[in-house]
Design an enzyme around this catalytic site. Structure first.
Site, PDB file in Angstrom:
ATOM      1  CG  ASP A 168      -1.678   1.248   1.424  1.00 35.13           C
ATOM      2  OD1 ASP A 168      -1.880   1.967   0.430  1.00 35.13           O
ATOM      3  OD2 ASP A 168      -2.088   1.521   2.569  1.00 35.13           O
ATOM      4  CG  ASN A 200      -2.917   5.512  -1.052  1.00 36.06           C
ATOM      5  OD1 ASN A 200      -2.966   4.381  -0.577  1.00 36.06           O
ATOM      6  ND2 ASN A 200      -3.879   6.003  -1.800  1.00 36.06           N
ATOM      7  CG  ASP A 203      -5.932   3.249   0.503  1.00 35.78           C
ATOM      8  OD1 ASP A 203      -5.003   2.419   0.590  1.00 35.78           O
ATOM      9  OD2 ASP A 203      -6.577   3.431  -0.544  1.00 35.78           O
ATOM     10  CG  ASP A 263      -6.917 -12.759 -13.504  1.00 30.87           C
ATOM     11  OD1 ASP A 263      -7.762 -13.418 -14.134  1.00 30.87           O
ATOM     12  OD2 ASP A 263      -6.416 -13.132 -12.424  1.00 30.87           O
ATOM     13  CG  ASP A 320     -11.556 -15.974 -13.120  1.00 32.74           C
ATOM     14  OD1 ASP A 320     -10.847 -16.386 -12.199  1.00 32.74           O
ATOM     15  OD2 ASP A 320     -12.790 -15.824 -12.996  1.00 32.74           O
ATOM     16  CD  GLU A 356      -9.384 -20.474 -11.904  1.00 31.00           C
ATOM     17  OE1 GLU A 356      -9.307 -20.618 -10.681  1.00 31.00           O
ATOM     18  OE2 GLU A 356     -10.335 -19.866 -12.430  1.00 31.00           O
ATOM     19  CG  HIS A 373      -6.298 -15.372  -6.053  1.00 30.49           C
ATOM     20  ND1 HIS A 373      -5.729 -15.935  -7.177  1.00 30.49           N
ATOM     21  CD2 HIS A 373      -7.602 -15.209  -6.332  1.00 30.49           C
ATOM     22  CE1 HIS A 373      -6.673 -16.107  -8.095  1.00 30.49           C
ATOM     23  NE2 HIS A 373      -7.817 -15.660  -7.606  1.00 30.49           N
ATOM     24  CG  ASP A 374      -8.939 -18.864  -6.149  1.00 33.62           C
ATOM     25  OD1 ASP A 374      -9.397 -17.826  -5.633  1.00 33.62           O
ATOM     26  OD2 ASP A 374      -9.021 -19.114  -7.367  1.00 33.62           O
TER      27      ASP A 374
HETATM   28  O1  TEU Z   1     -11.665 -19.215  -9.533  1.00 32.35           O
HETATM   29  C1  TEU Z   1     -12.488 -20.143 -10.166  1.00 32.35           C
HETATM   30  C2  TEU Z   1     -12.885 -21.211  -9.291  1.00 32.35           C
HETATM   31  O2  TEU Z   1     -13.264 -22.259  -9.757  1.00 32.35           O
HETATM   32  C3  TEU Z   1     -12.928 -20.893  -7.851  1.00 32.35           C
HETATM   33  O3  TEU Z   1     -14.244 -20.973  -7.480  1.00 32.35           O
HETATM   34  C4  TEU Z   1     -12.138 -21.815  -7.055  1.00 32.35           C
HETATM   35  O4  TEU Z   1     -12.594 -23.112  -7.233  1.00 32.35           O
HETATM   36  C5  TEU Z   1     -12.279 -21.455  -5.627  1.00 32.35           C
HETATM   37  O5  TEU Z   1     -11.820 -20.157  -5.452  1.00 32.35           O
HETATM   38  C6  TEU Z   1     -11.531 -22.429  -4.779  1.00 32.35           C
HETATM   39  O6  TEU Z   1     -11.503 -22.009  -3.466  1.00 32.35           O
HETATM   40  C7  TEU Z   1     -11.593 -17.962 -10.096  1.00 32.35           C
HETATM   41  C8  TEU Z   1     -10.780 -17.016  -9.248  1.00 32.35           C
HETATM   42  O7  TEU Z   1      -9.477 -17.500  -9.133  1.00 32.35           O
HETATM   43  C9  TEU Z   1     -11.447 -16.834  -7.930  1.00 32.35           C
HETATM   44  O8  TEU Z   1     -10.703 -16.003  -7.084  1.00 32.35           O
HETATM   45  C10 TEU Z   1     -12.793 -16.227  -8.190  1.00 32.35           C
HETATM   46  O9  TEU Z   1     -13.496 -16.144  -6.984  1.00 32.35           O
HETATM   47  C11 TEU Z   1     -13.599 -17.063  -9.177  1.00 32.35           C
HETATM   48  O10 TEU Z   1     -12.864 -17.420 -10.325  1.00 32.35           O
HETATM   49  C12 TEU Z   1     -14.748 -16.264  -9.701  1.00 32.35           C
HETATM   50  O11 TEU Z   1     -14.257 -15.268 -10.556  1.00 32.35           O
HETATM   51 CA    CA Z   2      -3.484   2.187  -1.181  1.00 33.33          CA
END
Ligand code: TEU
Ligand code: CA
Length: 594
Positions: free
Chosen positions: A34, A36, A38, A111, A218, A276, A351-352
């Site tokens: 970050d 700034n 916030d 993305d 995605d 993905e 991130h999932d």
């Molecule tokens: O993820 C697709 C997806 O199949 C997810 O639902 C995944 O199975 C889940 O996050 C597992 O915990 C993508 C993105 O990576 C995810 O962050 C998004 O939430 C999702 O699409 C919807 O755009």
């Molecule tokens: Ca910021």
């Protein structure tokens, strides 16, 4: 064709597509840095840390969504594909980031989120404004059904991917349901409509015209839905809504539309793409997405190894798993791509996902670095394009002490809420104790991968922000932060760095064949990598907190000119019949096949 560095030259007839040898670093902008105060990471923050990426030695950045979005799913709900989310900065900031990355020799992947939009996207606002709006058919609208008592019901029994409720949402204004596989704020686009496909191509070109290297795409195998929206068979009697992945993933015209998109955009611009695609198996199904002749994607993110500890058809329920199963998944993907001219992506985090050390290694202080190094060695010695998720390079682990209320992700919140409703019904208590959910959430919740990056050990927020972070930080930042990892030459950061340079100079690791040893062993993962004209590799990984004596199932006389290359303990020179492996020990040897 663009070549990014000196290592990217063709060898042994292997296709020289630059991205095969690339190392990609995923940035989840909200939690990176970050600038700034916030409390929200932003583009200027990323620019300030390019030196860190360069030092690590990556050559591509994949930027998770930074488009205008109400952030119900943290940017995976796009309200405008052509503008930057105000908390992250401006288009000028983005242009500057792109330029600075390129100056540092780092390419940029954006993305592309095109299975659905935000419900605040103008397309959806128009679509829901009236039944005869020209954009009505851009989304999936269906009339209600009514049960025998006259109660309104969704058009079918499909379950949302984000919980156990319906995948359909009622719209009061136009008195119909719209389909939303993910959150209710993420209506699915109707790819059967040629105007939608054209609009997606336009958005794709908009970014390619800015000179980016390509896209992570995605949830792209969800774009077609079974014709007529048939009910899914009832496999879970405890709820009304049924898992329907087989009716909205990998079905219908999905390949036709992806080829159409690719020919018009990705292929035309010679872009790198990674689709993905959960629920794809290591066979013809996968090859259909990635084989070069198909002109769809450069590679996909397969999910089989990520799903190994998940109870099927649930989001966050953890199940025990065996190393032998994990090994077989890795083997099958290595093999199918090698044998058929496809290409793998290699990842253990994004991130999932929860952090890989907590799920696949051991996050106790004694072993977290060691097991993190072992996982790094595994990834860096497999064939495919390598992906590192922010924080993975310093061995971040899951949050261990949070209470249920502290998890902000929409999936975690939905899971807790639905489990609570179920429990209330089951035991008839108003406020049941739900803490039993913590075990699985602490392993698997997406929040674990989304905690802000600790840049140093300064209180209160580790150099991530001078304000208050948008989500809690991991409290362990005194032991795990970037500054400390960079200073300490024996850290996991330097281990990664070394692995990346070994990999870049040793084609076998990137392009070679894969031969698993001792497939049934549930502690040792060992394999050989071979490529004609180059030295072979032997990798031995002890996936356990015990010391293990492992017998090499190959005659040692086949290993000539042996070199101990690297490991997380001192690597004994020479290959002997018996390997005495310390807890979480990993070793890499080079040898000539004789
Ligand atoms: O993820 C697709 C997806 O199949 C997810 O639902 C995944 O199975 C889940 O996050 C597992 O915990 C993508 C993105 O990576 C995810 O962050 C998004 O939430 C999702 O699409 C919807 O755009
Ligand atoms: Ca910021």
């Amino acid at each position: 064709m663009t070549v990014t560095n000196g290592h990217l030259t063709p060898c042994n007839g292997v296709d020289s597509k630059w991205w095969r040898e690339a190392v990609v670093y995923q940035i989840y902008p909200r939690s990176f840095c970050d600038s700034n105060g916030d409390g929200v990471g932003d583009i200027r923050g990323i620019i300030s840390k390019i030196g860190h990426l360069k030092e690590l030695g990556v050559n591509v950045v994949w930027l998770s969504p930074i488009y205008a979005s109400p952030q119900h799913d943290m940017g995976y709900d796009v309200a405008d594909y052509r503008s930057i989310h105000h908390e992250y900065g401006t288009m000028e900031d983005w242009e500057c980031l792109h330029k600075e990355l390129n100056n540092a020799g780092i390419k940029l992947l954006m993305d592309l989120v095109a299975n659905h939009t935000s419900n605040e996207h103008q397309w959806f606002i128009d679509s829901r404004s009236s039944r005869d709006n020209p954009k009505r058919n851009w989304y999936h609208w269906q009339p209600a059904k009514y049960d025998e008592k006259g109660n309104r019901q969704p058009p079918n029994n499909w379950r949302s991917f984000f919980g156990t409720g319906s995948a359909w949402e009622w719209d009061d204004h136009t008195q119909e349901y719209y389909l939303r596989i993910f959150a209710k704020e993420q209506p699915d686009l109707n790819w059967e409509n040629p105007e939608v496909r054209e609009a997606v191509r336009d958005v794709t070109r908009f970014w390619l015209d800015k000179g980016i290297a390509g896209f992570r795409v995605d949830a792209i195998n969800y774009i077609c839905k079974a014709e007529g929206y048939p009910d899914a068979e009832i496999v879970d009697k405890s709820t009304r809504f049924q898992p329907a992945m087989h009716l909205y993933m990998n079905v219908g015209n999905v390949h036709k539309y992806l080829n159409e998109l690719s020919v018009a955009t990705f292929t035309a611009y010679d872009a790198m793409t990674v689709g993905e695609t959960p629920y794809v198996s290591a066979d013809q199904q996968a090859l259909n997405y990635v084989h070069p002749d198909r002109k769809e994607f450069s590679m996909i993110f397969q999910w089989e190894h990520m799903d190994i500890d998940r109870v099927p058809d649930t989001m966050l329920k953890w199940k025990p798993w065996k190393l032998s199963e994990f090994k077989e998944i890795i083997r099958s993907w290595q093999q199918v791509m090698y044998d058929n001219g496809g290409w793998n992506s290699l990842y253990m985090e994004n991130h999932d996902q929860g952090r890989s050390i907590s799920r696949f290694g051991c996050d106790e202080l004694e072993y977290r670095e060691l097991s993190g190094k072992l996982l790094a060695m595994m990834l860096s010695t497999l064939s495919g394009t390598l992906y590192i998720f922010q924080g993975q390079e310093i061995g971040m682990v899951n949050a261990k002490t949070w209470s249920l209320e502290e998890y902000p992700d929409v999936v975690t919140r939905t899971y807790i809420q639905e489990e609570k409703e179920r429990r209330v019904q089951e035991i008839g208590v108003k406020n049941p104790d739900m803490t039993y959910l913590l075990r699985d959430i602490r392993l698997k919740a997406r929040d674990n991968g989304r905690m802000p990056i600790p840049w140093n050990s300064s209180e209160p927020y580790a150099g991530y922000t001078t304000g208050t972070p948008w989500m809690p930080m991991n409290s362990d930042f005194a032991v795990c932060n970037v500054e400390k990892a960079v200073k300490d030459k024996s850290s996991i950061f330097h281990f990664w760095k070394k692995l990346l340079s070994i990999r870049a100079g040793w084609k076998t690791l990137i392009h070679g064949s894969f031969e698993m040893l001792s497939p049934e062993d549930n502690k040792i993962f060992a394999y050989l990598r071979k490529l004609s004209g180059a030295q072979s590799a032997l990798v031995v990984l002890n996936f356990s907190s015990q010391s293990v004596d492992w017998e090499l199932p190959v005659d040692v006389s086949h290993f000539g000119n042996v070199r101990a290359v690297f490991g997380n303990y001192a690597v004994p020179s020479g290959i002997k019949k018996t390997f005495s492996m310390q807890p979480w020990e990993c070793r890499l040897y080079a040898y000539d096949d004789i």
